[in-house]
Design a protein around this motif. Structure first.
Motif, PDB file in Angstrom:
ATOM      1  N   TYR A   1       0.947  -1.190   0.018  1.00 53.35           N
ATOM      2  CA  TYR A   1      -0.195   0.058   0.084  1.00 53.35           C
ATOM      3  C   TYR A   1       0.732   1.268  -0.011  1.00 53.35           C
ATOM      4  O   TYR A   1       2.108   1.062   0.147  1.00 53.35           O
ATOM      5  N   GLU A   2       0.141   2.294  -0.436  1.00 52.54           N
ATOM      6  CA  GLU A   2       1.077   3.855  -0.260  1.00 52.54           C
ATOM      7  C   GLU A   2       1.311   4.013   1.071  1.00 52.54           C
ATOM      8  O   GLU A   2       0.563   3.609   2.095  1.00 52.54           O
ATOM      9  N   LYS A   3       2.601   4.878   1.150  1.00 56.60           N
ATOM     10  CA  LYS A   3       2.659   5.061   2.499  1.00 56.60           C
ATOM     11  C   LYS A   3       1.729   5.868   3.175  1.00 56.60           C
ATOM     12  O   LYS A   3       1.024   6.872   2.453  1.00 56.60           O
ATOM     13  N   GLY A   4       1.509   5.722   4.489  1.00 57.35           N
ATOM     14  CA  GLY A   4       0.223   6.227   5.213  1.00 57.35           C
ATOM     15  C   GLY A   4      -1.092   5.717   4.847  1.00 57.35           C
ATOM     16  O   GLY A   4      -2.232   6.483   5.246  1.00 57.35           O
ATOM     17  N   HIS A   5      -1.299   5.060   4.094  1.00 58.75           N
ATOM     18  CA  HIS A   5      -2.682   4.294   3.605  1.00 58.75           C
ATOM     19  C   HIS A   5      -3.577   3.930   4.983  1.00 58.75           C
ATOM     20  O   HIS A   5      -4.632   4.386   4.953  1.00 58.75           O
ATOM     21  N   PHE A   6      -2.973   3.303   5.771  1.00 62.71           N
ATOM     22  CA  PHE A   6      -3.716   2.818   6.991  1.00 62.71           C
ATOM     23  C   PHE A   6      -4.117   3.864   7.906  1.00 62.71           C
ATOM     24  O   PHE A   6      -5.288   4.027   8.458  1.00 62.71           O
ATOM     25  N   GLU A   7      -3.250   4.962   7.960  1.00 57.96           N
ATOM     26  CA  GLU A   7      -3.597   6.108   8.617  1.00 57.96           C
ATOM     27  C   GLU A   7      -4.915   7.040   8.173  1.00 57.96           C
ATOM     28  O   GLU A   7      -5.718   7.368   9.047  1.00 57.96           O
ATOM     29  N   ARG A   8      -4.619   6.933   6.920  1.00 60.09           N
ATOM     30  CA  ARG A   8      -5.864   7.616   6.167  1.00 60.09           C
ATOM     31  C   ARG A   8      -7.130   6.926   6.410  1.00 60.09           C
ATOM     32  O   ARG A   8      -8.137   7.569   6.404  1.00 60.09           O
ATOM     33  N   VAL A   9      -7.060   5.729   6.009  1.00 59.89           N
ATOM     34  CA  VAL A   9      -8.377   4.711   6.349  1.00 59.89           C
ATOM     35  C   VAL A   9      -8.790   4.922   7.420  1.00 59.89           C
ATOM     36  O   VAL A   9     -10.068   5.149   7.754  1.00 59.89           O
ATOM     37  N   TYR A  10      -7.941   5.008   8.516  1.00 61.86           N
ATOM     38  CA  TYR A  10      -8.547   5.465   9.973  1.00 61.86           C
ATOM     39  C   TYR A  10      -9.097   6.769  10.199  1.00 61.86           C
ATOM     40  O   TYR A  10     -10.426   6.990  10.517  1.00 61.86           O
ATOM     41  N   ASP A  11      -8.479   7.691   9.740  1.00 65.15           N
ATOM     42  CA  ASP A  11      -8.786   9.303   9.789  1.00 65.15           C
ATOM     43  C   ASP A  11     -10.080   9.585   8.907  1.00 65.15           C
ATOM     44  O   ASP A  11     -10.818  10.241   9.500  1.00 65.15           O
ATOM     45  N   PHE A  12      -9.900   9.088   7.774  1.00 70.73           N
ATOM     46  CA  PHE A  12     -11.290   9.533   7.045  1.00 70.73           C
ATOM     47  C   PHE A  12     -12.552   8.585   6.687  1.00 70.73           C
ATOM     48  O   PHE A  12     -13.325   9.028   6.168  1.00 70.73           O
ATOM     49  N   ILE A  13     -12.170   7.319   7.168  1.00 73.28           N
ATOM     50  CA  ILE A  13     -13.224   6.379   7.189  1.00 73.28           C
ATOM     51  C   ILE A  13     -13.703   5.732   8.272  1.00 73.28           C
ATOM     52  O   ILE A  13     -14.877   6.157   8.929  1.00 73.28           O
ATOM     53  N   ILE A  14     -12.906   5.251   9.265  1.00 78.01           N
ATOM     54  CA  ILE A  14     -13.114   4.387  10.325  1.00 78.01           C
ATOM     55  C   ILE A  14     -13.710   5.458  11.574  1.00 78.01           C
ATOM     56  O   ILE A  14     -14.554   5.299  12.187  1.00 78.01           O
ATOM     57  N   LYS A  15     -12.843   6.320  11.731  1.00 84.33           N
ATOM     58  CA  LYS A  15     -12.949   7.312  12.932  1.00 84.33           C
ATOM     59  C   LYS A  15     -14.259   8.320  12.750  1.00 84.33           C
ATOM     60  O   LYS A  15     -15.102   8.206  13.697  1.00 84.33           O
ATOM     61  N   PRO A  16     -14.424   8.907  11.514  1.00 84.71           N
ATOM     62  CA  PRO A  16     -16.034   9.557  11.476  1.00 84.71           C
ATOM     63  C   PRO A  16     -17.216   8.517  11.408  1.00 84.71           C
ATOM     64  O   PRO A  16     -18.041   9.024  11.684  1.00 84.71           O
ATOM     65  N   ALA A  17     -16.862   7.317  10.950  1.00 85.17           N
ATOM     66  CA  ALA A  17     -17.910   6.462  11.162  1.00 85.17           C
ATOM     67  C   ALA A  17     -18.430   6.382  12.497  1.00 85.17           C
ATOM     68  O   ALA A  17     -19.398   6.050  12.995  1.00 85.17           O
ATOM     69  N   CYS A  18     -17.314   5.889  13.323  1.00 83.13           N
ATOM     70  CA  CYS A  18     -17.469   5.503  14.745  1.00 83.13           C
ATOM     71  C   CYS A  18     -18.160   6.795  15.364  1.00 83.13           C
ATOM     72  O   CYS A  18     -19.217   6.650  16.238  1.00 83.13           O
ATOM     73  N   ILE A  19     -17.777   8.033  15.318  1.00 77.66           N
ATOM     74  CA  ILE A  19     -18.339   9.210  15.633  1.00 77.66           C
ATOM     75  C   ILE A  19     -19.769   9.378  15.154  1.00 77.66           C
ATOM     76  O   ILE A  19     -20.600   9.725  16.318  1.00 77.66           O
ATOM     77  N   SER A  20     -19.763   9.155  14.145  1.00 74.50           N
ATOM     78  CA  SER A  20     -21.259   9.362  13.425  1.00 74.50           C
ATOM     79  C   SER A  20     -22.232   8.426  14.196  1.00 74.50           C
ATOM     80  O   SER A  20     -23.490   8.482  14.342  1.00 74.50           O
ATOM     81  N   ALA A  21     -21.892   7.161  14.761  1.00 72.64           N
ATOM     82  CA  ALA A  21     -22.642   6.180  15.296  1.00 72.64           C
ATOM     83  C   ALA A  21     -22.804   6.430  16.599  1.00 72.64           C
ATOM     84  O   ALA A  21     -23.305   5.684  17.363  1.00 72.64           O
ATOM     85  N   GLY A  22     -21.904   7.473  17.341  1.00 76.19           N
ATOM     86  CA  GLY A  22     -22.269   8.004  18.845  1.00 76.19           C
ATOM     87  C   GLY A  22     -21.025   7.041  19.659  1.00 76.19           C
ATOM     88  O   GLY A  22     -21.285   6.963  20.684  1.00 76.19           O
ATOM     89  N   PHE A  23     -19.988   6.604  18.943  1.00 82.50           N
ATOM     90  CA  PHE A  23     -19.019   5.930  19.775  1.00 82.50           C
ATOM     91  C   PHE A  23     -17.639   6.704  19.594  1.00 82.50           C
ATOM     92  O   PHE A  23     -17.537   7.551  18.575  1.00 82.50           O
ATOM     93  N   GLU A  24     -16.854   6.613  20.667  1.00 77.15           N
ATOM     94  CA  GLU A  24     -15.583   7.320  20.572  1.00 77.15           C
ATOM     95  C   GLU A  24     -14.470   6.276  20.255  1.00 77.15           C
ATOM     96  O   GLU A  24     -14.350   5.119  20.727  1.00 77.15           O
ATOM     97  N   PRO A  25     -13.773   6.603  19.072  1.00 74.13           N
ATOM     98  CA  PRO A  25     -12.980   5.464  18.385  1.00 74.13           C
ATOM     99  C   PRO A  25     -11.724   5.312  19.256  1.00 74.13           C
ATOM    100  O   PRO A  25     -11.120   6.519  19.773  1.00 74.13           O
ATOM    101  N   VAL A  26     -11.125   4.475  19.659  1.00 73.99           N
ATOM    102  CA  VAL A  26      -9.929   4.169  20.245  1.00 73.99           C
ATOM    103  C   VAL A  26      -9.049   2.990  19.544  1.00 73.99           C
ATOM    104  O   VAL A  26      -9.637   1.891  19.401  1.00 73.99           O
ATOM    105  N   ARG A  27      -8.010   3.494  19.078  1.00 74.56           N
ATOM    106  CA  ARG A  27      -7.092   2.479  18.225  1.00 74.56           C
ATOM    107  C   ARG A  27      -6.177   1.943  19.093  1.00 74.56           C
ATOM    108  O   ARG A  27      -5.926   2.368  20.412  1.00 74.56           O
ATOM    109  N   ALA A  28      -5.988   0.523  18.789  1.00 70.80           N
ATOM    110  CA  ALA A  28      -5.218  -0.313  19.816  1.00 70.80           C
ATOM    111  C   ALA A  28      -3.624   0.270  19.948  1.00 70.80           C
ATOM    112  O   ALA A  28      -3.324   0.255  21.081  1.00 70.80           O
ATOM    113  N   ASP A  29      -3.202   1.023  19.059  1.00 72.25           N
ATOM    114  CA  ASP A  29      -2.016   1.458  19.156  1.00 72.25           C
ATOM    115  C   ASP A  29      -1.972   2.793  20.062  1.00 72.25           C
ATOM    116  O   ASP A  29      -0.899   3.110  20.414  1.00 72.25           O
ATOM    117  N   ASP A  30      -3.002   3.325  20.219  1.00 74.02           N
ATOM    118  CA  ASP A  30      -3.164   4.488  21.166  1.00 74.02           C
ATOM    119  C   ASP A  30      -3.280   4.168  22.685  1.00 74.02           C
ATOM    120  O   ASP A  30      -3.171   5.149  23.485  1.00 74.02           O
TER     121      ASP A  30
END
Length: 85
Positions: free
Chosen positions: A48-77
């Motif tokens: 994958y391109e450099k930073g691919h998974f970071e972008r997937v999290y920032d622009f897809i997963i995180k907004p979807a969690c917030i929209s559903a009323g959840f606070e996203p917590v990444r395992a590496d955080d």
């Protein structure tokens, strides 16, 4: 002789305690957030391109969690771990 003004009845004390518990539970419920624990690749991969998974999290997963009323917590955080029995 005990006067009513100076001493409260056991029932009165119990009702005051019950109301305090209800207030505390309501406050704690409002403070608690639903969380979504996200486990995903965290490092760059040659496939994958450099930073691919970071972008997937920032622009897809995180907004979807917030929209559903959840606070996203990444395992590496998560900075601490607990023992699993």
């Amino acid at each position: 002789c005990l006067t009513r003004d100076r001493y409260s009845s056991p029932l009165s004390s119990l009702l005051k305690y019950e109301n305090k518990v209800k207030e505390t539970v309501s406050y704690n419920t409002l403070r608690m957030k639903k969380t979504c624990f996200v486990i995903m690749p965290i490092s760059d991969s040659s496939n994958y391109e450099k930073g691919h998974f970071e972008r997937v999290y920032d622009f897809i997963i995180k907004p979807a969690c917030i929209s559903a009323g959840f606070e996203p917590v990444r395992a590496d955080d998560v900075l601490t771990t607990n023992h699993i029995d």
